[in-house]
Each structure stands twice: as C-alpha cells, then as structure tokens.
Design an enzyme around this catalytic site. Structure first.
Site, PDB file in Angstrom:
ATOM      1  N   GLU A   7     -81.691 -40.157  -8.648  1.00  0.00           N
ATOM      2  CA  GLU A   7     -82.266 -39.451  -7.502  1.00  0.00           C
ATOM      3  C   GLU A   7     -83.138 -40.451  -6.766  1.00  0.00           C
ATOM      4  O   GLU A   7     -83.598 -41.425  -7.353  1.00  0.00           O
ATOM      5  CB  GLU A   7     -83.118 -38.267  -7.974  1.00  0.00           C
ATOM      6  N   LYS A  43     -89.890 -50.563  -9.425  1.00  0.00           N
ATOM      7  CA  LYS A  43     -88.812 -49.690  -9.898  1.00  0.00           C
ATOM      8  C   LYS A  43     -87.727 -50.451 -10.679  1.00  0.00           C
ATOM      9  O   LYS A  43     -87.127 -49.916 -11.599  1.00  0.00           O
ATOM     10  CB  LYS A  43     -88.161 -48.978  -8.715  1.00  0.00           C
ATOM     11  N   SER A  97     -97.739 -51.911  -5.972  1.00  0.00           N
ATOM     12  CA  SER A  97     -96.468 -51.480  -6.554  1.00  0.00           C
ATOM     13  C   SER A  97     -95.247 -51.916  -5.743  1.00  0.00           C
ATOM     14  O   SER A  97     -94.163 -52.053  -6.285  1.00  0.00           O
ATOM     15  CB  SER A  97     -96.462 -49.959  -6.722  1.00  0.00           C
TER      16      SER A  97
HETATM   17  C1  LIG Z   1     -91.582 -45.049  -6.042  1.00  0.00           C
HETATM   18  C2  LIG Z   1     -92.792 -45.797  -5.698  1.00  0.00           C
HETATM   19  C3  LIG Z   1     -94.086 -45.375  -6.114  1.00  0.00           C
HETATM   20  C4  LIG Z   1     -94.337 -44.094  -6.828  1.00  0.00           C
HETATM   21  O1  LIG Z   1     -93.728 -43.968  -8.072  1.00  0.00           O
HETATM   22  P1  LIG Z   1     -94.507 -44.079  -9.428  1.00  0.00           P
HETATM   23  O2  LIG Z   1     -93.515 -43.631 -10.432  1.00  0.00           O
HETATM   24  O3  LIG Z   1     -95.699 -43.166  -9.338  1.00  0.00           O
HETATM   25  O4  LIG Z   1     -94.916 -45.474  -9.611  1.00  0.00           O
HETATM   26  C5  LIG Z   1     -95.167 -46.179  -5.825  1.00  0.00           C
HETATM   27  N1  LIG Z   1     -95.017 -47.339  -5.130  1.00  0.00           N
HETATM   28  C6  LIG Z   1     -93.811 -47.762  -4.700  1.00  0.00           C
HETATM   29  C7  LIG Z   1     -93.726 -49.032  -3.954  1.00  0.00           C
HETATM   30  C8  LIG Z   1     -92.660 -47.017  -4.970  1.00  0.00           C
HETATM   31  O5  LIG Z   1     -91.476 -47.447  -4.534  1.00  0.00           O
END
Ligand SMILES: *Cc1c(COP(=O)(O)O)cnc(C)c1O
Length: 401
Positions: A113, A91, A379
């Site tokens: 948000e 993020k 992610s």
């Molecule tokens: C917010 C988040 C997601 C989902 O958001 P995307 O916009 O689909 O990437 C996925 N993994 C983590 C660790 C997140 O914090």
C-alpha cells in the site's frame, strides 16, 4: 520492575498491538512469525541484508553535525540523514528486509500500500531488484497528488491499482491491500510500509529500521565520545522511522524520546492527523492501538499537509511509549512544519521531506542546554514535495512585498 518497551512474546506493547485478522490470513501471519524467528538473527540473512544496505542503499547514512542549527537553538544538533538513502527515504531499509524474507518463504508475488508513494516506490524498487511482480494499492486522491512517484513505480515495473473507496487515501489503500492478501494468501507477501498492522509486522519493521539507531550509537561514539544522545527526535506517521531511531535506546532512560505527529491545521480543528493526541483505543488494520474515530467508532478522515503522516492510526509501540510517558509527543501544525523546512533549507542547505520537517519543528518548541546532544532523524528528502514548497514559496514572496 524495570519497564521493557519492546514487544512481548504474544505481540503486545503494554495493552497495544496483537493480531486482529480474518481467519484466512492466520496461516500467513504464523508463517511470517516463524520466518522472523528463523531468519532475523541468521548470519546468512544478515549478511545479505547488511550487504544490500551498504552497497545498494548507501548506508551507513551520515550523522551530520548541523552547525548553524546548533547555534540557533543552543544545543549540539545532529541530523541522521535518511534522506540520502537510495529512493530518498528510510522506507527502503524495510522493503529490502521484507523482500529477502518473502523470497525465503517461497513467495512469488508482492503487494504493498502507499500514501505519498515513497513506500510504493521502495517496494517497486526491491521487486525490480529481485525480479518479482509487484502490485501497489494507492488511493485515487494520492495518485493525483503524487504523479511523479506513480510514474516511477510504473517505470520500475509495478502495477499501480487505483483505490476509489472512502477518502481514496492511505487508509483505503491499506484496506484494499489486505483484501488482495486474503484472496492470495498462498503466493503473495504483503510488504507493509510502517510499524502498523498485525503482529509480527510492527516488530519486524522496527527491527529492519533499527539499523538507524545502531548507526547513531556508533557515530556518536566517534563524534562525541559517548554512544548515546540526550534527545532523539523523529516524526511519526505509522511510526517506522521513529521506531528505528529509538530501537536500541527504548529501555535506556538516559535518552529522552521525542515524537512529532501531524497536527494539520491544529488539534482543536477537524483537520488533523494527530492520532496520539486525538485518538482513542480501537482496532485498525489488524492491531489494537489509538485510532482517530467518531464517538460511535467510525474511523475519521485524517488531514495533514504531508501525505506520509496522513494516517488515522499509530504503531502500537508508539501508543505504548506515549501512554507510559516514555516518549514526549508534540503535535506540529502544517505551518510550523513548513517554517522548519524553509529554515533547514536556508541554514543548512538541506531540503527535507514535509514529514521530516515536523520533527525539525520540535527544535523551536523545546528548550535545550548548550551541552546537550540532540539527534533528529531526517526521514526523507523534499523532492516529492517540491510542488507544495514552490507554491508556498511564491505566496511567501508575495506576502513580503
Ligand atoms: C512514509 C514516511 C514517513 C512516515 O512513516 P513512518 O512509518 O512514521 O516513518 C515519514 N517520513 C518520510 C520521508 C516518509 O516517506
């Protein structure tokens, strides 16, 4: 004609996307479009953006060859380690980009948000860095579930506003942020946390996150002697880490794109967040896309064990990739994701975020050849999910006895 999976001039991915916004936000969205045109390819802007990504976020994030996972699944499995970024997820790539744009547009106030709180923390972080006031809208339910992230945002100087409408989760927090933006269109920039919202947000967020695929190309060249993988796998909530993972390969048909959305308890139950499997065309938060809705068009409440995937819409780029068959989409259940999280932990010593665990679960759902190169984006890290993991760990231990 060869397909182009990037956004069109007027903000569409095939039939998805666009900007369905109240009149009062029109000037803001136009200004943002102009800023994207002016700055995203500007050398001074890129220097500042990439400088912060390197020295503040800690990029490039490693591309790690996961030996034991590779042995188990019979392919060359690499993990793109977004979990190692400052604040613990991908993020931050996007919030850094947007705060730099906000400053150049002369904005003096930031709103955001958040669901799980990862985007809220990333927004509060860049606001502290740039000395800007920050208001984060968060559903009351999520505030209760994600105390630690709320406390982090407050320590970082942000004001967390509790949202008590609807299900009191991400969708409702987004509605409230849009309402705030309508009241303060002049001085406020709204940092959206995923590839959702009206054009140009989905494209802008994808471009800030595209540093992920840019690095994958370089890193694979070094490790494999070729700059592309056979498979790219990512989880999709709104779709920003997936869009960043795919970006430079969208039109490269040698690379197969695979997405994991959250099936919750299963797509045949009413407790799911698998928007691509279950959604129908509609409009949510300013974009035409797939939306989970009742037959008469009421948005339904999504459910997933992972707060970051618990969203009833999907980025328009992904609705299009799925509609055209460019991406293969798996609906991964809570149980499959949790199993994959425990497996990564025991095989590689990496505790992933619950969201990322959905992408990892795809390894067990597909067949690969031993020479195929598979890149999975991790992610985020699992710190925020430890309470859930500990509970499950306890029950699993008891079950085994
Ligand atoms: C917010 C988040 C997601 C989902 O958001 P995307 O916009 O689909 O990437 C996925 N993994 C983590 C660790 C997140 O914090």
């Amino acid at each position: 004609m060869k397909m182009d999976y990037n956004v069109s001039e007027d903000g569409y991915y095939g039939e998805f996307g666009g900007a369905y916004i109240p009149e009062i936000l029109h000037a803001n969205v136009e200004k943002l479009k102009a800023a994207c045109r002016t700055y995203l390819d500007d050398e001074a802007f890129k220097k500042e953006f990439y400088g912060l990504l390197r020295d503040y976020v800690g990029r490039p994030s490693p591309l790690y060859y996961a030996r034991r996972l590779s042995e188990k699944y019979g392919a060359k499995v690499y993990l793109k380690r977004e979990d190692l970024n400052h604040t613990g997820a991908h993020k931050i790539n996007n919030t850094i980009g947007q705060i730099l744009l906000a400053r150049r547009m002369g904005k003096t106030r930031i709103i955001a948000e958040t669901g799980a709180g990862q985007h809220g923390v990333a927004s509060a972080t860049v606001c502290a860095l740039m000395n800007m006031p920050c208001v984060v809208y968060m559903g009351e339910t999520d505030i209760r579930r994600q105390r630690l992230n709320v406390q982090k945002m407050e320590m970082l100087g942000a004001e967390v506003r509790s949202v008590t409408s609807g299900n009191k989760t991400l969708k409702d927090a987004t509605n409230e942020a849009i309402r705030d933006w309508c009241c303060h269109p002049e001085d406020t920039h709204y940092i959206i946390g995923s590839t959702v919202g009206p054009h140009p947000y989905p494209d802008m967020v994808a471009r800030f996150q595209s540093v992920i695929s840019e690095e994958i190309g370089r890193q694979l060249q070094e490790k494999e002697g070729r700059s592309y993988p056979d498979y790219l796998i990512a989880c999709v909530g709104g779709g920003s880490n997936a869009a960043g993972t795919f970006y430079h390969y969208l039109n490269d048909e040698r690379v197969k794109l695979v997405e994991a959305e959250a099936a919750g308890l299963g797509i045949d139950t009413d407790r799911s967040a698998a928007t691509i499997h279950l959604g129908r065309k509609g409009i949510i938060h300013g974009a035409r896309t797939l939306v989970m809705q009742t037959p008469d068009g009421q948005i339904t409440e999504p459910y997933s064990i992972s707060a970051g995937l618990d969203y009833p819409g999907i980025g328009p780029v992904h609705a299009n990739l799925a509609a055209r068959g460019r991406a293969e989409v798996f609906a991964v259940t809570d149980t499959q994701a949790v199993d994959a999280a425990f497996e990564l932990t025991s095989l590689e010593g990496i505790i992933p975020a619950l969201e990322s665990a959905h992408a990892l679960a795809v390894l067990g759902l597909k067949k690969f050849r031993p020479d195929e190169v598979v890149v999975i984006t991790v992610s985020g890290r699992g710190d925020k999910d430890m309470e859930t993991y500990i509970q499950l760990f306890q029950t699993r231990k008891t079950d085994k006895r």
